[in-house]
Design a protein around this motif. Sequence first.
Motif, PDB file in Angstrom:
ATOM      1  N   THR A 106      -4.018  -1.743  -8.140  1.00 31.80           N
ATOM      2  CA  THR A 106      -5.449  -0.339  -7.755  1.00 31.80           C
ATOM      3  C   THR A 106      -5.552   0.863  -6.858  1.00 31.80           C
ATOM      4  OG1 THR A 106      -7.755  -0.506  -6.766  1.00 31.80           O
ATOM      5  CG2 THR A 106      -5.560  -1.766  -5.552  1.00 31.80           C
ATOM      6  N   ALA A 107      -6.306   1.998  -6.988  1.00 27.68           N
ATOM      7  CA  ALA A 107      -5.916   3.401  -6.672  1.00 27.68           C
ATOM      8  C   ALA A 107      -7.574   2.910  -5.573  1.00 27.68           C
ATOM      9  CB  ALA A 107      -6.076   4.547  -7.079  1.00 27.68           C
ATOM     10  N   GLY A 108      -7.061   3.738  -4.193  1.00 32.72           N
ATOM     11  CA  GLY A 108      -8.287   4.578  -3.591  1.00 32.72           C
ATOM     12  C   GLY A 108      -7.750   5.912  -2.637  1.00 32.72           C
TER      13      GLY A 108
ATOM     14  N   LEU B 295      -0.438  -7.526  -5.419  1.00 34.60           N
ATOM     15  CA  LEU B 295      -1.097  -6.527  -5.327  1.00 34.60           C
ATOM     16  C   LEU B 295       0.194  -4.662  -4.870  1.00 34.60           C
ATOM     17  CD1 LEU B 295      -3.587  -5.158  -5.889  1.00 34.60           C
ATOM     18  CD2 LEU B 295      -5.121  -6.062  -3.281  1.00 34.60           C
ATOM     19  N   ILE B 296      -0.571  -3.908  -6.092  1.00 36.62           N
ATOM     20  CA  ILE B 296      -0.905  -2.560  -5.595  1.00 36.62           C
ATOM     21  C   ILE B 296      -1.575  -1.918  -5.111  1.00 36.62           C
ATOM     22  CG2 ILE B 296       1.122   0.047  -5.193  1.00 36.62           C
ATOM     23  CD1 ILE B 296       3.345  -2.199  -7.370  1.00 36.62           C
ATOM     24  N   GLY B 297      -1.895  -1.594  -3.786  1.00 35.54           N
ATOM     25  CA  GLY B 297      -2.691  -0.220  -3.733  1.00 35.54           C
ATOM     26  C   GLY B 297      -1.831   1.177  -3.364  1.00 35.54           C
ATOM     27  N   LEU B 298      -2.425   1.927  -3.962  1.00 35.76           N
ATOM     28  CA  LEU B 298      -2.153   3.422  -3.950  1.00 35.76           C
ATOM     29  C   LEU B 298      -2.856   4.258  -3.670  1.00 35.76           C
ATOM     30  CD1 LEU B 298      -1.013   4.271  -7.656  1.00 35.76           C
ATOM     31  CD2 LEU B 298      -0.053   3.081  -6.552  1.00 35.76           C
ATOM     32  N   GLY B 299      -2.908   5.159  -2.476  1.00 35.02           N
ATOM     33  CA  GLY B 299      -3.841   5.592  -1.493  1.00 35.02           C
ATOM     34  C   GLY B 299      -3.532   7.363  -2.113  1.00 35.02           C
ATOM     35  N   MET B 300      -4.925   7.697  -2.886  1.00 35.81           N
ATOM     36  CA  MET B 300      -4.348   8.879  -3.724  1.00 35.81           C
ATOM     37  C   MET B 300      -5.444   9.534  -2.814  1.00 35.81           C
ATOM     38  SD  MET B 300      -4.625   7.319  -7.810  1.00 35.81           S
ATOM     39  CE  MET B 300      -4.735   9.489  -8.676  1.00 35.81           C
ATOM     40  N   GLN B 301      -5.049  10.723  -2.168  1.00 33.22           N
ATOM     41  CA  GLN B 301      -6.329  10.913  -1.121  1.00 33.22           C
ATOM     42  C   GLN B 301      -6.350  12.736  -1.757  1.00 33.22           C
ATOM     43  OE1 GLN B 301      -3.849   9.639   0.289  1.00 33.22           O
ATOM     44  NE2 GLN B 301      -4.730   7.857   1.280  1.00 33.22           N
ATOM     45  N   PHE B 302      -5.093  12.980  -2.352  1.00 28.13           N
ATOM     46  CA  PHE B 302      -5.158  14.336  -2.280  1.00 28.13           C
ATOM     47  C   PHE B 302      -5.016  14.321  -4.451  1.00 28.13           C
ATOM     48  CE2 PHE B 302      -3.560  14.021   1.505  1.00 28.13           C
ATOM     49  CZ  PHE B 302      -4.575  13.997   2.256  1.00 28.13           C
ATOM     50  N   GLN B 303      -6.081  15.356  -4.227  1.00 30.30           N
ATOM     51  CA  GLN B 303      -5.716  16.124  -6.203  1.00 30.30           C
ATOM     52  C   GLN B 303      -4.616  16.583  -6.852  1.00 30.30           C
ATOM     53  OE1 GLN B 303      -8.685  19.218  -6.945  1.00 30.30           O
ATOM     54  NE2 GLN B 303      -8.735  18.790  -9.401  1.00 30.30           N
TER      55      GLN B 303
ATOM     56  N   VAL C 132     -10.107   0.769  -9.163  1.00 31.76           N
ATOM     57  CA  VAL C 132     -10.184   1.853  -8.199  1.00 31.76           C
ATOM     58  C   VAL C 132     -11.085   1.247  -7.410  1.00 31.76           C
ATOM     59  CG1 VAL C 132     -11.095   4.289  -7.365  1.00 31.76           C
ATOM     60  CG2 VAL C 132      -9.660   3.780 -10.002  1.00 31.76           C
ATOM     61  N   VAL C 133     -10.961   1.258  -6.019  1.00 38.97           N
ATOM     62  CA  VAL C 133     -11.627   1.190  -4.481  1.00 38.97           C
ATOM     63  C   VAL C 133     -12.220   2.467  -4.833  1.00 38.97           C
ATOM     64  CG1 VAL C 133     -11.892   0.355  -2.389  1.00 38.97           C
ATOM     65  CG2 VAL C 133     -10.061  -1.268  -4.405  1.00 38.97           C
ATOM     66  N   LEU C 134     -13.387   2.160  -4.129  1.00 37.27           N
ATOM     67  CA  LEU C 134     -14.412   3.199  -3.978  1.00 37.27           C
ATOM     68  C   LEU C 134     -14.880   3.283  -2.259  1.00 37.27           C
ATOM     69  CD1 LEU C 134     -16.863   2.559  -6.630  1.00 37.27           C
ATOM     70  CD2 LEU C 134     -15.239   4.253  -6.574  1.00 37.27           C
TER      71      LEU C 134
ATOM     72  N   LEU D 104       1.112  -1.506   0.087  1.00 32.89           N
ATOM     73  CA  LEU D 104       0.028   0.032  -0.528  1.00 32.89           C
ATOM     74  C   LEU D 104       0.915   1.332  -0.158  1.00 32.89           C
ATOM     75  CD1 LEU D 104      -2.534  -0.798   2.718  1.00 32.89           C
ATOM     76  CD2 LEU D 104      -1.978  -1.647   0.160  1.00 32.89           C
ATOM     77  N   VAL D 105       0.878   1.783  -0.802  1.00 30.70           N
ATOM     78  CA  VAL D 105       1.646   2.971  -1.787  1.00 30.70           C
ATOM     79  C   VAL D 105       0.428   4.429  -1.326  1.00 30.70           C
ATOM     80  CG1 VAL D 105       3.385   4.347  -2.698  1.00 30.70           C
ATOM     81  CG2 VAL D 105       2.809   2.202  -2.970  1.00 30.70           C
ATOM     82  N   GLY D 106       1.561   5.074  -0.474  1.00 32.22           N
ATOM     83  CA  GLY D 106       0.543   6.552  -0.011  1.00 32.22           C
ATOM     84  C   GLY D 106       1.529   8.056   1.291  1.00 32.22           C
ATOM     85  N   ALA D 107       0.403   8.691   1.242  1.00 34.66           N
ATOM     86  CA  ALA D 107       1.575   9.883   1.840  1.00 34.66           C
ATOM     87  C   ALA D 107       1.457   9.871   2.721  1.00 34.66           C
ATOM     88  CB  ALA D 107       0.989  11.048   1.278  1.00 34.66           C
ATOM     89  N   ASP D 108       2.395   9.951   4.049  1.00 36.75           N
ATOM     90  CA  ASP D 108       3.362   9.322   5.431  1.00 36.75           C
ATOM     91  C   ASP D 108       3.735  10.787   6.011  1.00 36.75           C
ATOM     92  OD1 ASP D 108       2.323   7.675   7.546  1.00 36.75           O
ATOM     93  OD2 ASP D 108       4.325   6.978   7.295  1.00 36.75           O
ATOM     94  N   VAL D 109       3.542  11.763   5.937  1.00 38.04           N
ATOM     95  CA  VAL D 109       3.697  12.504   6.353  1.00 38.04           C
ATOM     96  C   VAL D 109       3.288  12.973   7.848  1.00 38.04           C
ATOM     97  CG1 VAL D 109       4.080  15.514   6.309  1.00 38.04           C
ATOM     98  CG2 VAL D 109       3.662  14.873   4.094  1.00 38.04           C
ATOM     99  N   GLU D 110       1.916  12.755   7.617  1.00 41.92           N
ATOM    100  CA  GLU D 110       2.064  12.252   8.986  1.00 41.92           C
ATOM    101  C   GLU D 110       0.966  11.250   8.941  1.00 41.92           C
ATOM    102  OE1 GLU D 110      -1.396  15.706  10.091  1.00 41.92           O
ATOM    103  OE2 GLU D 110       0.481  16.896  10.403  1.00 41.92           O
ATOM    104  N   GLU D 111       0.948  10.099  10.068  1.00 42.47           N
ATOM    105  CA  GLU D 111       0.204   9.587   9.912  1.00 42.47           C
ATOM    106  C   GLU D 111      -1.028   9.339   8.755  1.00 42.47           C
ATOM    107  OE1 GLU D 111       0.138   6.171  12.599  1.00 42.47           O
ATOM    108  OE2 GLU D 111       2.037   7.088  14.056  1.00 42.47           O
ATOM    109  N   ASN D 112      -1.203   7.899   8.015  1.00 41.62           N
ATOM    110  CA  ASN D 112      -2.475   8.132   7.381  1.00 41.62           C
ATOM    111  C   ASN D 112      -3.174   7.097   7.364  1.00 41.62           C
ATOM    112  OD1 ASN D 112      -3.671   6.717   4.291  1.00 41.62           O
ATOM    113  ND2 ASN D 112      -2.122   8.153   3.266  1.00 41.62           N
ATOM    114  N   LEU D 113      -4.522   7.372   7.927  1.00 42.12           N
ATOM    115  CA  LEU D 113      -5.243   6.576   8.647  1.00 42.12           C
ATOM    116  C   LEU D 113      -6.534   5.577   7.293  1.00 42.12           C
ATOM    117  CD1 LEU D 113      -7.142   5.634  11.326  1.00 42.12           C
ATOM    118  CD2 LEU D 113      -8.568   7.266  10.907  1.00 42.12           C
ATOM    119  N   GLY D 114      -6.607   6.152   6.306  1.00 44.14           N
ATOM    120  CA  GLY D 114      -7.159   5.191   5.569  1.00 44.14           C
ATOM    121  C   GLY D 114      -5.964   4.123   4.580  1.00 44.14           C
ATOM    122  N   ILE D 115      -4.851   4.196   4.195  1.00 45.10           N
ATOM    123  CA  ILE D 115      -3.814   2.876   5.132  1.00 45.10           C
ATOM    124  C   ILE D 115      -4.105   2.222   5.855  1.00 45.10           C
ATOM    125  CG2 ILE D 115      -1.203   2.993   4.118  1.00 45.10           C
ATOM    126  CD1 ILE D 115      -2.101   4.671   1.397  1.00 45.10           C
TER     127      ILE D 115
END
Length: 191
Positions: free
Chosen positions: A86-88, A55-63, A109-111, A5-16
């Motif tokens: 997949t992205a989510g 499986l790779i999940g991309l945590g796309m939180q921000f536009q 894309v996971v909804l 699972l790949v995503g931003a982690d500047v501050e902990e990423n609750l979704g991921i």
Amino acid sequence: MRIALVGADVEENLGIEMVAAALAAARHRVEVVAYNDHDQLDAVLAELRARRPGLIGLGMQFQHRARDFVMLARGLRAEGYRGHLTAGGQYATLAADELVRQEAALDSVVLHDGETTVVELTRALERREPVAEIAGRVVRGVDGAPRRTAPTRGIGSISRASRPTPTSRSANANTPSSGNIARGTSSRTRR
């Protein structure tokens, strides 16, 4: 199956973290990889190449970070990644049809809340079962157009959700404990 699972982690990423906890509770091996800035693209590609997840999940939180994640997806495919991509996340949910229509690198894309969907997707991939009808996603139809699968059942009650566990990667939400985090090369594994 290995899952990244790949995503931003500047501050902990609750979704991921919630998705990782659900996968770990279902006895899947999941690794969370930080991708905080577009300058980390090569390092994140190298880390994913070394880990070889199915499986790779991309945590796309921000536009404003969408392009970074699209470039990562394209880079993975250019390097020959053949697993499910997949992205989510909030932005991916809002732009799901557009992402599936315009980005051939993405399989789906996971909804909304992805805990149930990603566990079911992982189970089907491991068993080599068809994944086209797994609920809670936007997929590419046979005509190439985005197609929404049935809505997910969800977790029902928040009290039934898998709880994220603290990791050694962050001392707290604002203070990374490792210099590697800022470069996007640090990850953590759960079972």
